[in-house]
Design a protein around this motif. Structure first.
Motif, PDB file in Angstrom:
ATOM      1  N   GLY A  26       0.829  -1.209   0.000  1.00 43.41           N
ATOM      2  CA  GLY A  26       0.000   0.000   0.000  1.00 43.41           C
ATOM      3  C   GLY A  26       0.859   1.253   0.000  1.00 43.41           C
ATOM      4  N   GLU A  27       1.919   1.233   0.817  1.00 43.92           N
ATOM      5  CA  GLU A  27       2.848   2.363   0.869  1.00 43.92           C
ATOM      6  C   GLU A  27       3.562   2.545  -0.468  1.00 43.92           C
ATOM      7  N   MET A  28       3.889   1.424  -1.119  1.00 43.21           N
ATOM      8  CA  MET A  28       4.553   1.465  -2.427  1.00 43.21           C
ATOM      9  C   MET A  28       3.662   2.149  -3.465  1.00 43.21           C
ATOM     10  N   LEU A  29       2.387   1.760  -3.508  1.00 43.81           N
ATOM     11  CA  LEU A  29       1.451   2.398  -4.435  1.00 43.81           C
ATOM     12  C   LEU A  29       1.308   3.880  -4.119  1.00 43.81           C
ATOM     13  N   ALA A  30       1.150   4.189  -2.832  1.00 44.97           N
ATOM     14  CA  ALA A  30       0.934   5.583  -2.425  1.00 44.97           C
ATOM     15  C   ALA A  30       2.138   6.455  -2.787  1.00 44.97           C
ATOM     16  N   GLN A  31       3.347   5.979  -2.486  1.00 40.49           N
ATOM     17  CA  GLN A  31       4.541   6.785  -2.790  1.00 40.49           C
ATOM     18  C   GLN A  31       4.706   6.983  -4.292  1.00 40.49           C
ATOM     19  N   GLU A  32       4.415   5.963  -5.073  1.00 38.23           N
ATOM     20  CA  GLU A  32       4.596   6.100  -6.527  1.00 38.23           C
ATOM     21  C   GLU A  32       3.574   7.066  -7.114  1.00 38.23           C
ATOM     22  N   ILE A  33       2.346   6.997  -6.626  1.00 42.37           N
ATOM     23  CA  ILE A  33       1.317   7.939  -7.101  1.00 42.37           C
ATOM     24  C   ILE A  33       1.700   9.365  -6.705  1.00 42.37           C
ATOM     25  N   GLU A  34       2.210   9.537  -5.490  1.00 43.62           N
ATOM     26  CA  GLU A  34       2.644  10.871  -5.051  1.00 43.62           C
ATOM     27  C   GLU A  34       3.796  11.384  -5.909  1.00 43.62           C
ATOM     28  N   ALA A  35       4.718  10.487  -6.270  1.00 44.33           N
ATOM     29  CA  ALA A  35       5.862  10.894  -7.095  1.00 44.33           C
ATOM     30  C   ALA A  35       5.417  11.339  -8.484  1.00 44.33           C
ATOM     31  N   VAL A  36       4.401  10.676  -9.033  1.00 43.88           N
ATOM     32  CA  VAL A  36       3.914  10.996 -10.382  1.00 43.88           C
ATOM     33  C   VAL A  36       3.060  12.260 -10.369  1.00 43.88           C
ATOM     34  N   THR A  37       2.161  12.365  -9.390  1.00 44.49           N
ATOM     35  CA  THR A  37       1.164  13.443  -9.406  1.00 44.49           C
ATOM     36  C   THR A  37       1.586  14.675  -8.607  1.00 44.49           C
ATOM     37  N   GLY A  38       2.532  14.495  -7.666  1.00 46.34           N
ATOM     38  CA  GLY A  38       2.899  15.606  -6.792  1.00 46.34           C
ATOM     39  C   GLY A  38       1.843  15.927  -5.756  1.00 46.34           C
ATOM     40  N   GLU A  39       0.841  15.032  -5.612  1.00 43.79           N
ATOM     41  CA  GLU A  39      -0.240  15.264  -4.651  1.00 43.79           C
ATOM     42  C   GLU A  39      -0.218  14.206  -3.563  1.00 43.79           C
ATOM     43  N   ARG A  40      -0.611  14.599  -2.376  1.00 47.93           N
ATOM     44  CA  ARG A  40      -0.603  13.701  -1.224  1.00 47.93           C
ATOM     45  C   ARG A  40      -1.669  12.612  -1.384  1.00 47.93           C
ATOM     46  N   VAL A  41      -1.290  11.382  -1.108  1.00 50.36           N
ATOM     47  CA  VAL A  41      -2.216  10.246  -1.151  1.00 50.36           C
ATOM     48  C   VAL A  41      -2.647   9.916   0.276  1.00 50.36           C
ATOM     49  N   GLU A  42      -3.942   9.696   0.453  1.00 55.27           N
ATOM     50  CA  GLU A  42      -4.459   9.278   1.762  1.00 55.27           C
ATOM     51  C   GLU A  42      -4.292   7.771   1.908  1.00 55.27           C
ATOM     52  N   ARG A  43      -3.798   7.330   3.060  1.00 58.57           N
ATOM     53  CA  ARG A  43      -3.560   5.909   3.321  1.00 58.57           C
ATOM     54  C   ARG A  43      -4.605   5.389   4.306  1.00 58.57           C
TER      55      ARG A  43
END
Length: 282
Positions: A26-43
């Protein structure tokens, strides 16, 4: 009065089940989405099991989480186990992908690169002393053994009952059911002699346990695949870019090491994932 559905967050929300590997993924998906979008992901991690994650996904409370194809096929989609010759990764992935899309509007992404199958684990010294390599070879000794299983494995269609029937496994007493976190401790302390763990669990390597080969190919593939809502992909197209970047990147050995870093070494999951991403050039 407005509808009773929970409000959808404007942020991407990633979920995870309540065990270490799921939180790492879950953390892996969240960090990668944040890296691509520049937006904070809710976990929203530590959701209590497969059924709760599925309900959260279908109900729109999360946008995605990582599932395992064999679990999706049997425990969620309630499909019968295919014949042994038709349990290949491609066949199971294709079947799961079609049903999720048709029934739930969920995209089954390409696999992350590893499988986390059920692992019948015994102590390494027992494996060496008895010369055991396969589940079939353990049928004789198992008559004097005690078995430990997780709650989900006891009741799943791809779980204990089918395994016992396929191999003719019988134990000295009724298998003991316990929390997943206690299985390996019970095995190490000789309270049980075999456990139904998972192939990427950190303690297998750390405690010198041996995984018996499923020589009758009872278990279907359990490829780790992100499940993402189709409507979320339309609103947040960066999710797809992130999933494409992660596809095929995680080996079983890397997953086991990350699990052990969090479980055995008590390291922060965010740091562990950041180090893995840096090593992978992500």
């Amino acid at each position: 009065m407005l509808g009773c559905a929970p409000p959808r967050s404007s942020r991407v929300v990633i979920g995870a089940k309540n065990f270490t590997e799921q939180v790492v993924l879950g953390e892996m998906l969240a960090q990668e989405i944040e890296a691509v979008t520049g937006e904070r992901v809710e976990r929203r991690f530590y959701l209590a099991g497969t059924y709760i994650c599925q309900q959260a996904l279908v109900g729109g409370r999360i946008d995605g989480y990582v599932e395992y194809t064999g679990t999706a096929l049997t425990a969620i989609l309630k499909q019968p186990l295919p014949p042994v010759g038709q349990r290949g990764k491609a066949e199971v992935l294709s079947s799961v992908r079609k049903i999720y899309e048709d029934k739930y509007g969920v995209r089954v992404e390409d696999g992350l690169g590893f499988e986390d199958t059920f692992a019948m684990a015994i102590r390494g010294d027992d494996a060496r002393r008895l010369g055991l390599k396969t589940i079939s070879a353990a049928v004789g000794p198992a008559r004097g053994w005690r078995m430990g299983v997780g709650y989900e494995f006891e009741s799943r269609p791809d779980g204990l009952e089918g395994l016992e029937a396929t191999y003719g496994l019988k134990f000295a007493e009724r298998p003991r059911t316990m929390d997943l976190g206690l299985l390996y401790r019970a095995l190490a302390e000789r309270q049980v002699d075999m456990v139904s763990g998972n192939s990427t669990d950190g303690p297998i390597r750390a405690l010198g346990f041996f995984v018996l080969e499923d020589d009758k190919h009872y278990f279907p593939p359990y490829e780790a695949v992100p499940l993402i809502r189709e409507d979320s992909l339309k609103v947040h197209p960066g999710i797809q870019t992130a999933m494409d970047r992660l596809a095929g990147k995680v080996s079983a050995e890397e997953m086991q090491r990350m699990n052990d870093a969090v479980d055995g070494q008590h390291r922060d999951v965010g740091d562990v994932v950041r180090e893995w991403r840096a090593a992978r050039g992500l």
